[in-house]
Structures are given as C-alpha cells and as structure tokens.
Motif scaffolding. Structure first.
Motif, PDB file in Angstrom:
ATOM      1  N   ASP A 273      64.290 -20.009  45.852  1.00 48.09           N
ATOM      2  CA  ASP A 273      63.665 -18.835  45.245  1.00 48.09           C
ATOM      3  C   ASP A 273      64.091 -17.610  46.053  1.00 48.09           C
ATOM      4  OD1 ASP A 273      61.550 -16.702  45.068  1.00 48.09           O
ATOM      5  OD2 ASP A 273      60.766 -18.098  43.573  1.00 48.09           O
ATOM      6  N   PRO A 274      64.689 -16.594  45.421  1.00 43.84           N
ATOM      7  CA  PRO A 274      65.164 -15.429  46.175  1.00 43.84           C
ATOM      8  C   PRO A 274      64.062 -14.693  46.920  1.00 43.84           C
ATOM      9  CG  PRO A 274      66.109 -15.443  43.967  1.00 43.84           C
ATOM     10  CD  PRO A 274      65.026 -16.488  43.991  1.00 43.84           C
ATOM     11  N   GLY A 275      62.816 -14.881  46.514  1.00 44.67           N
ATOM     12  CA  GLY A 275      61.715 -14.188  47.166  1.00 44.67           C
ATOM     13  C   GLY A 275      61.278 -14.845  48.455  1.00 44.67           C
ATOM     14  N   ASP A 276      60.789 -16.082  48.370  1.00 45.47           N
ATOM     15  CA  ASP A 276      60.242 -16.745  49.567  1.00 45.47           C
ATOM     16  C   ASP A 276      61.172 -17.818  50.140  1.00 45.47           C
ATOM     17  OD1 ASP A 276      60.026 -18.844  47.782  1.00 45.47           O
ATOM     18  OD2 ASP A 276      57.852 -18.727  47.607  1.00 45.47           O
ATOM     19  N   LEU A 277      62.342 -18.006  49.515  1.00 45.86           N
ATOM     20  CA  LEU A 277      63.376 -18.939  49.975  1.00 45.86           C
ATOM     21  C   LEU A 277      62.926 -20.398  49.958  1.00 45.86           C
ATOM     22  CD1 LEU A 277      65.034 -16.970  52.935  1.00 45.86           C
ATOM     23  CD2 LEU A 277      65.417 -16.809  50.468  1.00 45.86           C
ATOM     24  N   THR A 278      61.949 -20.732  49.137  1.00 47.00           N
ATOM     25  CA  THR A 278      61.570 -22.131  48.970  1.00 47.00           C
ATOM     26  C   THR A 278      62.492 -22.765  47.922  1.00 47.00           C
ATOM     27  OG1 THR A 278      59.954 -21.533  47.270  1.00 47.00           O
ATOM     28  CG2 THR A 278      59.163 -21.708  49.552  1.00 47.00           C
TER      29      THR A 278
ATOM     30  N   GLY B  51      67.752 -20.175  40.809  1.00 42.93           N
ATOM     31  CA  GLY B  51      67.505 -19.670  42.155  1.00 42.93           C
ATOM     32  C   GLY B  51      68.814 -19.236  42.796  1.00 42.93           C
ATOM     33  N   GLU B  52      68.762 -18.899  44.068  1.00 45.22           N
ATOM     34  CA  GLU B  52      69.952 -18.426  44.789  1.00 45.22           C
ATOM     35  C   GLU B  52      70.545 -19.557  45.630  1.00 45.22           C
ATOM     36  OE1 GLU B  52      71.303 -14.773  47.808  1.00 45.22           O
ATOM     37  OE2 GLU B  52      69.249 -14.935  47.073  1.00 45.22           O
TER      38      GLU B  52
ATOM     39  N   ARG C 265      71.048  -9.341  56.504  1.00 46.24           N
ATOM     40  CA  ARG C 265      70.712  -9.542  55.094  1.00 46.24           C
ATOM     41  C   ARG C 265      71.284 -10.858  54.564  1.00 46.24           C
ATOM     42  NH1 ARG C 265      72.140  -4.018  54.799  1.00 46.24           N
ATOM     43  NH2 ARG C 265      74.180  -4.581  53.942  1.00 46.24           N
TER      44      ARG C 265
ATOM     45  N   ARG D 273      69.675 -15.069  56.787  1.00 47.72           N
ATOM     46  CA  ARG D 273      68.255 -14.736  56.852  1.00 47.72           C
ATOM     47  C   ARG D 273      67.396 -15.997  56.835  1.00 47.72           C
ATOM     48  NH1 ARG D 273      64.451 -12.958  52.824  1.00 47.72           N
ATOM     49  NH2 ARG D 273      66.081 -12.983  51.217  1.00 47.72           N
ATOM     50  N   GLU D 274      66.457 -16.044  57.750  1.00 40.19           N
ATOM     51  CA  GLU D 274      65.481 -17.140  57.816  1.00 40.19           C
ATOM     52  C   GLU D 274      66.158 -18.514  57.823  1.00 40.19           C
ATOM     53  OE1 GLU D 274      62.064 -16.765  55.258  1.00 40.19           O
ATOM     54  OE2 GLU D 274      62.326 -14.580  55.129  1.00 40.19           O
TER      55      GLU D 274
END
Length: 539
Positions: A373-378, A388-389, A410, A413-414
């Motif tokens: 998920d591009p938002g929370d990377l789950t 998703g990404e 960028r 990340r994470e």
C-alpha cells in the motif's frame, strides 16, 4: 562473555574476503585462460588476455594518479573495451560511470560534472558527441580514445587507449576494494524530471546481482551471450560480470540489426541475449531473407512492457525462449523474472501468453519482493486485483543517489526500495504491473519522463497546457503522445512544427511521435486528467 560460537571464530584473510565481481575474472583467467572470453568481429580475446589487458589499464591509470573512488566515465557501444572497463576500473578501486550514448550533449555534460569524472574513455564512434559534451564542462577530464570503424581522430588532448595500455604493466599489483560496500559504479537514470539522478552500486551488490542473473538465466561455460542490450543500461544488467562468472563467451554487437543478429546466432551458436521488447519486434518483423535458421534454443530475457502475443508466437517459432523481467537502474537491472512453468503447457495459448506477460517473482539474490500500500507500506492481498506499489529490498538495491539525499530518502524508505510502479500480486506470488505511478514512458527500453517532455512543450509560444502519455507502439512498445491545448490568441501551429521544436530541446527518443490538439480534460481544481488521455490513445 562471548558465546562459544563467537569466541575464537573470527573473520580474517583466510575465511573472509570482500565480495567483488573482479574476482570472477581472476578465477576465469587462472582456470579457463585459454578459452575465448570475448568475440568482436574477427577479434578474439581469451580470458588470460582479458585479465592482462585489464591489469595493464589499471596499472597505467594508477601511474597517472587515478585511484580510490575516482570516477572513470565511458562513452561507448557494446565493445571489448566496455567489457574491460567493468573489471579494470574496479581493480583500481575507482568508480565506473557508463554513459548513455543516446543522450544529448547537455545531459552527458551534466553527468560528467556531477559525477566528477577524472577520466573519459570514448569509443571513436561517439567522438562527435563526446566533443560536444566536453565543450560544456568546466573541468575537462583526461580523455582516452578507442579506435572504432576505421580510426579515431587523435589530437594532442586525447590519449590513445592502446597507447595507455602500453604504459601499464600486467604484473603490477592491484588491491580492489577494501570494503565490499565500496562504491563500484555510477549509473544515471533517464526517467526523472530535471537533472538525472546518479544511482550508486557497490562491489557486493554487483557480485550478487551477477550470480543471481547467471543462476536465473542458466549461464554456464558453454553459454554464448550476444550483446543486444546496451551495456550502458544498468551496466548491462550486470551481465559483463555474470558471463565471466560462468566462464562463458561474450559476443560484441554495436547496433541491434536483425540481419546481423541472426547471422551471429548462427555463426557462434549464441545461447543467450537480453533486450527491450523492441528487440523481439524487430526479430519478428525481419524479412525471411534475413532469418538465418538455427537448430538450438536461444534464451531471451526481455525487460519493459510485455511483448504482444503475436510477437511472442513469431519468435517462439524461430527458436527463442522468452522470459519477462522487471527491474530498474536502482536495482542493478532485473529484480524479478517470469519463468515459464511446466504446468503452463496445459493452458490455452492466450492464457499462457498472459502468464508470460507478468513480471514474475524475485531473483534468488533479492532479499524480499512485495506489492505494498503506497500509504502505510503494508503488503496488499495476493488476489490479483488489489493495486499497490512494487517494493524490494536486499543487497541488489543501490546504495543511494549521488549527492541527492532527499531523493534517496524518498526512494529508500522504511526499509524498502519504492519503485513508483503500480502492480497487483497474484496468488502464486507473481507480480504484474498495472500502471506507472510516476508516468514514466518506456520506449525501446529507454525511460522517458512525461513531465520532462511536457516542460519542453510548454516552452513553445503557442502552447498553453501540455500532457504527455504513453501510447502503445508496435515497434517501441510505448512512445510519447502529446496532447496540447493552445493559447486562444496564438497563431496556428502544426504537429510537424511541434516535433521540430522538440528536436532542438530533447534527445531523439524522447520526442513525441504523435501530437493531438484540443482542450485537455481537467478536474475541478484544474489538474489534467491523464487517465482520460490514456484511455484515448488505447482505443
């Protein structure tokens, strides 16, 4: 108190050495020295000779003061000297910077300056491009010319490549990297807005990527690899090192011409080649007079937009076994592969080709692949529907972008490399691209930023708004299509005039191949609705 499995069990020269792809050549020269490593027309270079030439180059450069983490750029086609540079420069502990020969002088000049090149190796075929680029740099590097297609126009400020080798001694010691995390290569991306970003590779990453490619693609001592992929692309996806690791033979090719490719396959019994989808289209469309038959199977790895089923059907009939890949400059080239499965034999032809078009699963040297998920990377569900990404992590992800910490932060990340490409994740673990979040157009294997082309188009005095999207192209896979909204009081302008304007500001492969005039669809806030334009070009 240390644990028994740590106490007295220390790393030292006997049981630990920094990983570096240079070691592949050392091993090949020692045990396979008599075997042909490189074929270039009538020229043959054995592994022993290749190692000696690389050592002489490293020796000569060291004697001229080039060494640890100095940048050595190279502007060349797929030549023996390009292969040599992938070993000789790392021997120095220096950083190799392969330059895209298809770019304009201003972009190459930026790369030379930004990367701090102290040396520029120039293939004579590209002497004019090199001269135009060097005229734009503030500090001129040492220029080393390689003869090509007859002769290199030697000048007092250009050193001949062979003369440079004569300065060196193949018996001089070379150190290689003190640390496997040491920088090895600098590769500039062409898929960004503004100035290119320089992805930095490590010795460790290149070593592992080479082994991952060799294992995935089935390279061995009997392999004959034909250079249909430009070596300046992600250091040839690490195949200059991978083929040497396997002890195979590399066949040089300056230009991907179908007649020449068929001839080389038949002459040298080529077993492997790589390229963009346009390569397969060229082979499929070649006239019968150029299609020299061959009795063996040629494994072909393709990166970029999946070839249409008509092309796959045609090249399979010729004897090519095609595997779809996915990756980026930031991942040393391929990060995933779609290998055909035995159970696919029971599928319909349409379904089998649909499976082949997926980007597949991770290479064995990638630590982890996910669609997040591009938002929370789950991770998204593996249902083949949720978008998703694409994200990856592991040793074959770049160290970062040179002198660009913001872009590095960028992208890395994470704990993930975030590709910006949108995909679904199938239940069998294969990923399949659905869209490109950053609007990158992949044309003939080259990345084109739609925003970069739009910026140039809006410089035209008659253009009010510009939007560029990928249009399906039977030859190049995708090509830029420009939608233009003109200023109400502007004089009339034709598509040919727009193309001519772009020709003065963009590399040739970035110029729109189609131009459409009219009002652009916009949201209530004025944002151009590119998804509407994409639907128009795919009708």
């Amino acid at each position: 108190m240390s644990h028994v499995f740590e106490s007295g069990l220390d790393a030292g020269p006997a049981n630990f050495a920094p990983l570096t792809p240079v070691s592949f050549l050392v091993r090949a020269a020692s045990g396979l020295g008599h075997r042909v490593a490189v074929i270039d027309g009538d020229r043959r270079i054995t592994y022993a000779a290749l190692y000696a030439r690389c050592r002489r180059f490293a020796s000569a450069m060291a004697r001229r003061g080039i060494g640890h983490l100095d940048t050595v750029a190279i502007l060349a086609s797929n030549t023996p000297e390009m292969i040599e540079a992938h070993f000789s420069v790392p021997m120095l502990g220096a950083v190799l910077n392969p330059l895209n020969t298809r770019l304009d002088p201003a972009t190459i000049a930026f790369s030379l300056s930004h990367g701090g090149a102290k040396v520029l190796i120039v293939d004579g075929e590209h002497a004019g491009l090199a001269a135009a680029s060097l005229a734009l740099v503030d500090r001129r590097p040492l220029v080393v010319g390689v003869s090509a297609s007859g002769s290199f126009d030697a000048t007092p400020d250009v050193l001949d490549y062979e003369a440079l080798l004569a300065e060196g001694d193949s018996e001089d010691a070379w150190a290689g990297p003190a640390d496997e995390w040491q920088s090895l290569c600098l590769l500039y991306t062409s898929g960004t807005t503004g100035d290119p970003k320089g992805a930095v590779y490590s010795h460790r990453g290149a070593y592992l990527q080479a082994l991952g490619n060799a294992l995935t693609f089935g390279l061995s001592q009997d392999s004959v690899y034909l250079w249909t992929l430009p070596m300046f692309h992600c250091s040839g996806w690490s195949y200059p090192w991978a083929v040497v690791a396997a002890g195979g033979t590399q066949v040089c090719l300056r230009k991907a011409d179908p007649a020449v490719i068929f001839g080389l396959i038949a002459e040298h019994r080529v077993t492997h080649l790589c390229g963009a989808p346009v390569l397969l289209s060229m082979m499929a469309q070649a006239p019968a007079s150029q299609r020299l038959p061959f009795s063996h199977t040629v494994r072909c790895a393709i990166g970029g937009a999946a070839p249409p089923s008509t092309v796959l059907r045609s090249v399979e009939a010729m004897g090519f076994a095609v595997a779809q890949l996915y990756g980026a400059t930031e991942t040393y080239g391929p990060g995933t592969v779609c290998l055909q499965q035995a159970e696919w034999a029971g599928l319909s032809e349409e379904e089998r080709y649909a499976r082949m078009a997926r980007q597949g699963i991770a290479l064995p040297t990638v630590a982890e692949l996910a669609v997040v998920d591009p938002g929370d990377l789950t991770p998204v569900p593996r249902d083949g529907r949720t978008v998703g990404e694409i994200a990856m992590r592991g040793n074959t992800v770049m160290k970062g972008y040179l002198k660009n910490p913001d872009a590095t932060a960028r992208t890395l990340r994470e704990g993930w490399y975030l590709s910006g490409d949108l995909a679904v994740w199938h239940p069998d673990g294969a990923i399949e691209i659905r869209d490109r979040a950053k609007d990158i157009i992949i044309s003939g294997g080259e990345n084109i930023s739609s925003l970069e082309v739009e910026e140039v188009l809006t410089r035209h005095p008659s253009v009010l708004f510009a939007a560029v999207v990928a249009k399906p192209d039977p030859t190049w896979g995708e090509s830029p299509c420009a939608f233009l909204e003109l200023k109400p009081d502007a004089p009339p302008v034709t598509a040919d005039e727009i193309v001519a304007f772009c020709r003065n500001h963009l590399a040739r492969f970035k110029i729109p191949k189609a131009v459409v005039f009219g009002p652009l669809p916009k949201t209530a806030t004025g944002k151009i609705q590119k998804f509407v334009l994409r639907s128009r070009v795919r009708v």
